[in-house]
Design a protein around this motif. Structure first.
Motif, mmCIF file in Angstrom:
data_model
loop_
_atom_site.group_PDB
_atom_site.id
_atom_site.type_symbol
_atom_site.label_atom_id
_atom_site.label_comp_id
_atom_site.label_asym_id
_atom_site.label_seq_id
_atom_site.Cartn_x
_atom_site.Cartn_y
_atom_site.Cartn_z
ATOM 1 N N LEU A 272 0.825 -1.197 0.000
ATOM 2 C CA LEU A 272 0.000 0.000 0.000
ATOM 3 C C LEU A 272 0.864 1.254 0.000
ATOM 4 C CD1 LEU A 272 -2.639 -1.126 2.657
ATOM 5 C CD2 LEU A 272 -3.050 -0.840 0.198
ATOM 6 N N SER A 273 2.068 1.128 0.566
ATOM 7 C CA SER A 273 3.048 2.209 0.621
ATOM 8 C C SER A 273 4.385 1.561 0.958
ATOM 9 C CB SER A 273 2.655 3.236 1.700
ATOM 10 O OG SER A 273 2.885 2.710 2.996
ATOM 11 N N PRO A 274 5.472 2.327 0.970
ATOM 12 C CA PRO A 274 6.756 1.712 1.333
ATOM 13 C C PRO A 274 6.788 1.132 2.743
ATOM 14 C CG PRO A 274 7.108 3.789 0.197
ATOM 15 C CD PRO A 274 5.625 3.695 0.461
ATOM 16 N N ILE A 295 2.457 -17.274 -1.209
ATOM 17 C CA ILE A 295 2.422 -15.805 -1.135
ATOM 18 C C ILE A 295 3.398 -15.304 -0.086
ATOM 19 C CG2 ILE A 295 0.984 -13.870 -0.356
ATOM 20 C CD1 ILE A 295 -1.358 -15.185 -1.817
ATOM 21 N N LEU A 296 3.403 -15.942 1.078
ATOM 22 C CA LEU A 296 4.304 -15.516 2.140
ATOM 23 C C LEU A 296 5.764 -15.737 1.748
ATOM 24 C CD1 LEU A 296 2.378 -16.830 5.282
ATOM 25 C CD2 LEU A 296 2.369 -14.520 4.320
ATOM 26 N N ALA A 297 6.052 -16.831 1.069
ATOM 27 C CA ALA A 297 7.422 -17.093 0.633
ATOM 28 C C ALA A 297 7.875 -16.095 -0.421
ATOM 29 C CB ALA A 297 7.530 -18.518 0.092
ATOM 30 N N ALA A 298 6.977 -15.793 -1.376
ATOM 31 C CA ALA A 298 7.333 -14.862 -2.444
ATOM 32 C C ALA A 298 7.568 -13.452 -1.918
ATOM 33 C CB ALA A 298 6.232 -14.849 -3.504
ATOM 34 N N ASN A 299 6.934 -13.114 -0.803
ATOM 35 C CA ASN A 299 7.042 -11.774 -0.231
ATOM 36 C C ASN A 299 7.871 -11.759 1.049
ATOM 37 O OD1 ASN A 299 5.038 -9.869 -1.819
ATOM 38 N ND2 ASN A 299 4.019 -11.855 -1.608
ATOM 39 N N ALA A 300 8.684 -12.793 1.256
ATOM 40 C CA ALA A 300 9.436 -12.913 2.512
ATOM 41 C C ALA A 300 10.341 -11.714 2.753
ATOM 42 C CB ALA A 300 10.234 -14.209 2.514
ATOM 43 N N ALA A 301 11.013 -11.236 1.702
ATOM 44 C CA ALA A 301 11.923 -10.100 1.877
ATOM 45 C C ALA A 301 11.165 -8.838 2.264
ATOM 46 C CB ALA A 301 12.713 -9.873 0.593
ATOM 47 N N LEU A 302 10.009 -8.615 1.634
ATOM 48 C CA LEU A 302 9.189 -7.455 1.982
ATOM 49 C C LEU A 302 8.679 -7.570 3.417
ATOM 50 C CD1 LEU A 302 7.002 -6.624 -1.154
ATOM 51 C CD2 LEU A 302 8.601 -5.101 0.011
ATOM 52 N N LEU A 303 8.194 -8.747 3.788
ATOM 53 C CA LEU A 303 7.675 -8.936 5.147
ATOM 54 C C LEU A 303 8.766 -8.713 6.189
ATOM 55 C CD1 LEU A 303 5.472 -12.081 4.463
ATOM 56 C CD2 LEU A 303 4.624 -9.910 5.364
ATOM 57 N N SER A 305 11.102 -6.582 6.055
ATOM 58 C CA SER A 305 11.632 -5.223 6.069
ATOM 59 C C SER A 305 10.549 -4.150 6.112
ATOM 60 C CB SER A 305 12.501 -5.001 4.821
ATOM 61 O OG SER A 305 11.746 -5.194 3.637
ATOM 62 N N THR A 306 9.288 -4.544 6.158
ATOM 63 C CA THR A 306 8.181 -3.581 6.144
ATOM 64 C C THR A 306 7.553 -3.531 7.533
ATOM 65 O OG1 THR A 306 7.764 -4.141 3.829
ATOM 66 C CG2 THR A 306 6.045 -2.915 4.999
ATOM 67 N N PRO A 307 7.428 -2.348 8.120
ATOM 68 C CA PRO A 307 6.974 -2.280 9.520
ATOM 69 C C PRO A 307 5.511 -2.587 9.738
ATOM 70 C CG PRO A 307 7.398 -0.076 8.641
ATOM 71 C CD PRO A 307 7.916 -1.036 7.615
ATOM 72 N N PRO A 403 11.242 -9.107 14.256
ATOM 73 C CA PRO A 403 11.223 -7.648 14.356
ATOM 74 C C PRO A 403 10.216 -6.989 13.419
ATOM 75 C CG PRO A 403 13.199 -8.407 13.203
ATOM 76 C CD PRO A 403 12.535 -9.626 13.748
ATOM 77 N N PHE A 404 9.917 -7.661 12.285
ATOM 78 C CA PHE A 404 8.935 -7.143 11.334
ATOM 79 C C PHE A 404 7.944 -8.252 10.994
ATOM 80 C CE2 PHE A 404 12.553 -4.345 10.669
ATOM 81 C CZ PHE A 404 11.953 -3.095 10.572
#
Length: 507
Positions: A272-274, A295-303, A305-307, A403-404
């Motif tokens: 939705l935003s950075p 879905i969770l695996a494909a977005n693991a890096a985003l999850l 590092s995103t607060p 942490p995230f």
């Protein structure tokens, strides 16, 4: 912690028409409790079906003893007698309404009845209308677009080209010639069998109160009277009991607003935003297990590092709680407590639970083994309630607090069954805040749904086989779980509302 408590508790209508193995058992394959009623049913298929539904609930429904007491039994007996008389000469559509009225006594979203179209047609001798008998208009996409262009600013907000059921039908709506305030919804393209370009899918009439009355023709061509309302500045036509139609022409200025405002049937994750991700989960049906992990695996890096994370469970119909297990590490901040269930041990419930275990054995063998142990306890103590698991209270402890994400908003409006079990566990996390215009559905205390066809084959009847050990002191039904933060009723975009709240919080 065993995660079998809510297997097969997805939306009843969804289960009825999607062939879950537990529901494929015919009444001939299982002990028929309608035998007692045959002498009075006199071969009447309506009465056989009515008596079957009543007896199956009496013998098998886990909430029967809670709902049917010395105080309430006279009202149920009176209702049963009245509706049985009405059922004798009822049409199939009337009988559906009669059975549902009887089931409303229990005030439980985990009991229900749904028509099975094909056997009903065979029983009554009725056949779907041929294409020649379906009302039609000689409208095409080109002619509808030309009419809309000609209308210009005089276009009625109902007029346009609309998508139904994620594009299964594309409908052109224009004024009906010679009928003031009446509009025809005509098929322009369709992927549905039995429907062609030019068929009239619905007829709409504007009312003085600003609403719209509709005669809607379902996929099997049966006609249903309902109502509709325009939402989001005329970009969505919300049809009671039949979902939302989304306008395609004239083009919508902000398609993303429609996606955020109306809970999608698709599962996805997107930014939705950075600083905020949005995860939409329409239900926890076991078919979602692998896609959710993917879905969770494909977005693991985003999850990682995103607060902020928004988990959108609006209208989540439930399913199986092992499906949401991969979310637990993301939310975890301290031990998670949950309370087990008791199973009503009957022959029917054992047979149908076995069918569920077999369906799950290949994809989720560990869940099937848990069910095997549960079934063994039930089989050894027919006629009683038995513990669903080895403990009354379960405590889940993880070794790591991630942490995230730092903060998680969960949209809860009308989340049901396993969706509510997820909420009971998620809200224990220090990371989680529940948001909603409404409470959750209040459909959890009696769960683990099974069902079977009635003797005529026209209906599927469903009931819950378990009751929560939270009862009677800590019920979820019927009021549901309240949000921590109530979203204003006039807020068009709940997703952005939750996003803004998360992004205002200080670390």
């Amino acid at each position: 912690m065993a995660r079998y408590r809510s297997i097969a508790t997805a939306m009843l209508a969804f289960l009825a028409f999607n062939g879950n193995a537990a529901f494929a058992q015919s009444s001939a394959q299982l002990p028929s409790s309608s035998e007692q009623g045959k002498s009075t049913a006199e071969g009447n298929p309506n009465l056989l079906d009515f008596d079957f539904v009543v007896e199956k609930l009496r013998r098998n429904y886990a909430g029967w003893d809670t709902k049917v007491t010395d105080k309430t039994r006279p009202a149920l007996d009176k209702l049963t007698a009245r509706l049985r008389i009405a059922a004798k000469e009822a049409t199939p559509q009337e009988l559906t309404a009669i059975l549902r009225e009887w089931l409303t006594f229990f005030d439980d979203g985990h009991v229900g009845v749904a028509p099975v179209s094909a056997p009903a047609s065979a029983l009554t001798g009725a056949t779907p209308p041929s294409s020649a008998h379906i009302p039609s208009r000689a409208w095409t996409e080109a002619s509808v677009r030309a009419a809309l262009d000609a209308r210009g600013a005089a276009r009625d907000p109902l007029e346009g080209i609309w998508q139904i059921d994620d594009g299964r039908y594309r409908i052109g709506i224009l004024r009906t010639p010679g009928r003031t305030g009446v509009f025809s919804a005509v098929i322009l393209t369709t992927k549905a069998d039995g429907w062609n370009i030019g068929h009239i899918k619905a007829e709409l009439t504007r009312k003085a109160d600003g609403g719209v009355e509709m005669l809607y023709r379902a996929g099997d061509h049966t006609e249903h009277k309902t109502r509709a309302n325009l939402l989001l500045e005329g970009t969505v036509l919300s049809v009671t009991d039949w979902g939302n139609w989304v306008r395609e022409v004239p083009a919508i200025a902000d398609p993303a607003l429609v996606e955020r405002a109306l809970p999608s049937d698709a599962m996805f994750m997107k930014p939705l935003s950075p600083s905020t991700l949005w995860l939409r989960i329409p239900d926890f049906d076991d078919s979602r297990a692998n896609p959710l992990r993917n879905i969770l695996a494909a977005n693991a890096a985003l999850l990682a590092s995103t607060p902020n994370l928004v988990i959108d469970l609006r209208n989540n119909g439930g399913g199986a709680d092992f499906v949401y297990a991969p979310l637990t590490p993301l939310l975890y901040s301290r031990p998670i407590y949950s309370v087990g269930v008791e199973m009503r041990a009957t022959e029917d419930n054992v047979t149908l639970r076995k069918a569920i275990a077999e369906e799950l054995r290949t994809e989720t063998p560990e869940v099937a083994k848990e069910l095997d142990r549960q079934i063994a306890r039930m089989t050894a103590a027919l006629g009683t309630f038995v513990p669903g698991g080895d403990q009354t209270v379960y405590v889940e402890r993880l070794n790591t607090v991630l942490p995230f994400p730092k903060r998680v908003a969960v949209l809860i409006d009308n989340a049901a069954s396993t969706g509510e079990q997820f909420l009971l566990e998620a809200r224990q996390s220090r990371k989680v805040t529940l948001f909603g215009k409404e409470n959750s559905a209040g459909t959890l205390d009696f769960a683990n749904v099974v069902g079977m066809q009635t003797p005529s084959g026209r209906f599927q009847v469903f009931w819950a086989t378990s009751r929560s050990m939270r009862l009677p002191s800590d019920p979820v039904d019927p009021d549901g779980i309240a949000p921590d933060i109530r979203i204003p009723a006039d807020e068009a975009d709940p997703v952005t509302f939750a996003q803004r709240w998360l992004e205002r919080q200080a670390d």
